[in-house]
Design an enzyme around this catalytic site. Structure first.
Site, mmCIF file in Angstrom:
data_model
loop_
_atom_site.group_PDB
_atom_site.id
_atom_site.type_symbol
_atom_site.label_atom_id
_atom_site.label_comp_id
_atom_site.label_asym_id
_atom_site.label_seq_id
_atom_site.Cartn_x
_atom_site.Cartn_y
_atom_site.Cartn_z
ATOM 1 C CG HIS A 158 20.471 19.927 4.844
ATOM 2 N ND1 HIS A 158 20.106 18.949 5.730
ATOM 3 C CD2 HIS A 158 21.514 19.411 4.148
ATOM 4 C CE1 HIS A 158 20.903 17.901 5.591
ATOM 5 N NE2 HIS A 158 21.768 18.151 4.625
ATOM 6 C CD GLU A 159 22.568 20.113 0.673
ATOM 7 O OE1 GLU A 159 23.724 20.040 1.101
ATOM 8 O OE2 GLU A 159 21.860 19.115 0.426
ATOM 9 C CG HIS A 167 26.137 19.777 5.012
ATOM 10 N ND1 HIS A 167 26.271 18.942 6.091
ATOM 11 C CD2 HIS A 167 25.204 19.201 4.205
ATOM 12 C CE1 HIS A 167 25.458 17.900 5.948
ATOM 13 N NE2 HIS A 167 24.796 18.036 4.815
ATOM 14 C CD GLU A 198 23.735 14.605 5.714
ATOM 15 O OE1 GLU A 198 22.909 15.523 5.509
ATOM 16 O OE2 GLU A 198 24.823 14.537 5.119
HETATM 17 ZN ZN ZN Z 1 23.320 16.897 3.982
#
Ligand code: ZN
Length: 740
Positions: free
Chosen positions: A480-481, A485, A539
């Site tokens: 995710h990070e 992103h 997100e």
């Molecule tokens: Zn996030």
């Protein structure tokens, strides 16, 4: 911080900063301030003289977890232990500062709880006879007390909502009379502790409608006053993170600066001619203890950078200088690959309604070298993995910016709550020039309470779920990070007539097979174009990247999962998908049936991913129940169809999310996201059972260190309410006795 939810005057707004990277955030252990505000106002619990809406009552049977640190601490050298010890002490020295930033009653309440606990030697059963109360009343008093200690105040750190005892005021008064000291403390705050009307007072926000301790002894201060002062500070380049603002009777203001130093500084004037005096010495006693401990840490520093960093902290806390604090952060970023990681000061501004004044936090942690290596490997191999994402390189950055990413085991985290991950510093000018650090708090992420129940999972899946939820979550967070992103490009006109893509032959959208027609014009950003949808949407894109990449065998291997490992690759994959489906269901807590609005960015995103799973054919995921009230609701996910069905559905959704974002197609993007996050009647019905099975937030018990001669020893506590209270009793030396 780049994305966070902030409440202004009781309504929730999403505030988006366009920095592309990072937020390691859990739904339940996070820096997010979800709203969950006016939900469930109809459910009342009655006790003798008053009625309190159930969402305002203190938690019952909250799970208690220990921040496991002993083995990591034992591996440190004597000098490392000493360095960590002093920073831990400095962090706990800020306890009263945090309390004073929550509500006026928080500090006396904290003292009252500990005074009673000390009097009965932390054996609350003594209260029953001594105060003539029932076993149940005694338990409810202790539960309320533990919650005050875990949140450092009587407002929840997650949600900013007030909580009141489950016992009537008369019973509380009986217990407080156990010693004259406690009785005196209680007399001064009993009205405030039970006050729940007007309703606004039960939430942090702009005074006078809401509670805020950033504006002490200022009963008449208004939002307009606060904004007028804010404007003046911006105009004069005054940093206010470590301040509070007080309005005097004549309408002028004192800016109270946290510092050991006591005295007056510059005077400013608002546009309408009102004076603002700078007054040093707010929390003077505590700031001195902090500075002294950090001076000790400076002497135990493990390298020159840390020594200089500590020197700047000391200067900042003694003088009240935020410039010195900024300097400490510059050294912090340069302190690459330390064994002990730390940060301390006035950092996050979520709880100030004006979003400028920060609450105190101090933390120190041991770097987990093994887990950090995993993140490092993922960073190194990002160039291999990003091209696997479902878009052409036209929609991807030319170069992946490699961030610093460490995994930490927390020794001490002292503030109103503990996040799962942090991305700081928040000073924009430092972020732009020197960058920032990302940290993942391993023992927070993995904290388990013996009493925590896993809901909505089939009994046959439970053992595997409980065993692998940690590794599965680490996989999800890492992807995710870093690749979530961290991936993607915005098609932009960067300055008049200059484009970062071929304007004559724009990239072909995989959604339509035709060249894209929209892009970001000069001055437009992701946040300004997608507005209130941006935070949650991004997100969601990051979570989808995680779901899209986690079936990849090479990636599973980077995280240490193959067929032969104890956490077998295919099992971790299954639990990753199952965990996401469950999170999507639990997300309904953060959807308000009255306004039909979502209040928490990550949870809205996860709900939409559950919808995406449910849209896959052949019953890939189903939500099953046999009872009318859905009390036995269970998630079934066919693990044999993850790659053939689940992955395919995620691929389509992720591609849509990404292309709309990259091409500034706000109409397409918002329509898609609204559709995916709309709650139909069936799901709205499931919300009732989600709410009925909702568990209280975890409370963390942290260790204490002691210095004997040159040797630092550590004391851990049981993961119980009693252990939590004992850990605070043992901190009296550094937190200080109640002010007389
Ligand atoms: Zn996030």
């Amino acid at each position: 911080m780049h994305v966070f939810a902030r409440r202004v005057a009781g309504s929730l707004v999403f505030n988006t900063k366009p920095s592309p990277l990072l937020c390691l955030r859990l739904p339940r252990i996070s820096r997010f301030q979800p709203h969950n505000l006016h939900l469930q106002l109809t459910a009342f619990s009655r006790y003798s003289t008053m009625s309190v809406p159930s969402h305002l009552l203190a938690d019952e049977k909250a799970p208690v977890c220990r921040l496991e640190i002993q083995p990591h601490f034992d591996n440190l050298s004597a000098k490392e232990k000493l360095y960590a010890h002093h920073i831990s002490k400095a962090s706990f020295a800020g306890t009263r500062v945090v309390l004073r930033q929550v509500s006026p009653e928080s500090e006396p309440l904290f003292d009252l709880i500990l005074t009673v606990a000390r009097h009965v030697e932390n054996d609350f059963s003594k209260i029953v006879e001594a105060c003539n109360v029932t076993e149940d009343e005694k338990n409810k008093f202790a539960e309320f007390g533990a919650q005050v200690l875990a949140n450092l105040g009587n407002y929840k750190s997650f949600g900013d909502q007030k909580f009141v005892p489950r016992i009537p005021e008369e019973t509380f008064t009986k217990i407080a009379s156990i010693t004259p000291e406690a009785a005196k403390l209680w007399e001064g705050i009993k009205k405030q502790v039970y006050q729940i009307s007007p309703e606004g007072i039960t939430l942090l926000g702009y005074p006078p409608d809401h509670m805020s301790a950033y504006y002490p002894d200022s009963p008449a201060i208004t939002q307009a006053d606060i904004e007028a002062c804010g404007e003046t500070f911006v105009k004069n380049g005054v940093l206010v993170e470590h301040t509070r603002l007080k309005q005097l009777d004549d309408g002028s203001f004192d800016m109270l600066v946290a510092s050991e130093k006591v005295g007056e500084g510059s005077v400013y004037e608002t546009k309408d001619g009102r004076k603002i005096r700078t007054v040093y010495g707010d929390h003077s006693k505590e700031m001195k203890v902090m500075a002294d401990e950090l001076d000790g840490a400076k002497k135990a520093a493990l390298n020159d950078t840390q020594e200089k960093m500590m020197e700047e902290y000391v200067k900042s806390f003694r003088e009240g200088s935020l410039e010195a604090h900024k300097e400490s952060q510059r050294y912090w970023i340069k302190d690459i690959g330390p064994t002990i990681e730390t940060n301390i000061g006035f950092i996050e501004t979520y709880r100030d309604p004006a979003g400028t004044k920060a609450y105190f936090e101090g933390w120190v942690a041991v770097v987990n070298k093994e887990r950090t290596k995993v993140f490092g490997k993922l960073v190194e191999r990002a160039g291999d993995f990003i091209p696997k994402l479902p878009w052409s390189k036209d929609f991807e950055k030319d170069k992946f910016q490699k961030p610093d990413f460490t995994s930490l085991e927390v020794l001490t985290f002292n503030s109103d709550g503990i996040p799962a991950g942090i991305n700081i510093p928040n000073y924009d000018d430092i972020r732009m020039t020197l960058g920032f650090k990302n940290v993942s708090l391993g023992n927070v992420l993995n904290a388990k309470s013996p009493s925590e129940k896993v809901t909505f999972i089939d009994e046959k899946d439970l053992p595997l779920f409980e065993r692998l939820r940690g590794p599965a979550f680490e996989l999800q967070v890492g992807l995710h990070e870093l690749l979530g992103h961290g991936s993607g490009k915005l098609l932009q006109e960067t300055e008049k007539g200059v484009f970062n893509f071929d304007k004559e032959n724009p990239p072909v959208s995989p959604l339509t097979g035709k060249p894209v027609t929209t892009y970001y014009k000069v001055g437009e950003t992701w946040g300004s174009v997608f507005g209130a949808t941006a935070a949650s949407y991004e997100e969601c894109r990051a979570e989808c990247v995680a779901m899209y990449l986690c079936p990849d065998r090479e990636i599973l291997e980077v995280f240490g999962h193959t067929d032969d490992t104890e956490a077998a690759a295919e099992d971790v994959l299954y639990i990753s998908y199952l965990q996401m489906a469950r999170a999507g269901l639990l997300a309904l807590e953060f959807w308000d049936p009255k306004t039909k609005k979502w209040g928490q960015a990550h949870m809205r995103a996860r709900y939409s991913i559950l919808q995406c799973f449910l849209s896959a054919p052949d019953n890939f995921v189903s939500l099953d129940s046999t009872t009318e009230d859905h009390s036995d609701l269970t998630i079934h996910l066919d693990r044999s169809k993850i790659r053939s069905h689940g992955f395919k559905a995620v691929e389509k959704y992720l591609q849509e999310l990404h292309i709309y974002k990259a091409s500034a197609d706000v109409n397409g993007g918002v329509a898609l996201y609204d559709k995916m996050t709309s709650v139909n009647d069936t799901m709205a019905k499931f919300r009732d059972v989600v709410m009925s099975k909702k568990q209280p937030r975890k409370q963390f018990v942290q260790a204490n260190t002691t210095l004997n001669g040159d040797e630092v020893t550590i004391k851990e506590y049981e993961a119980t309410q009693q252990g939590l209270i004992q850990s605070w009793l043992d901190r009296e030396d550094i937190v200080g006795a109640p002010p007389q």
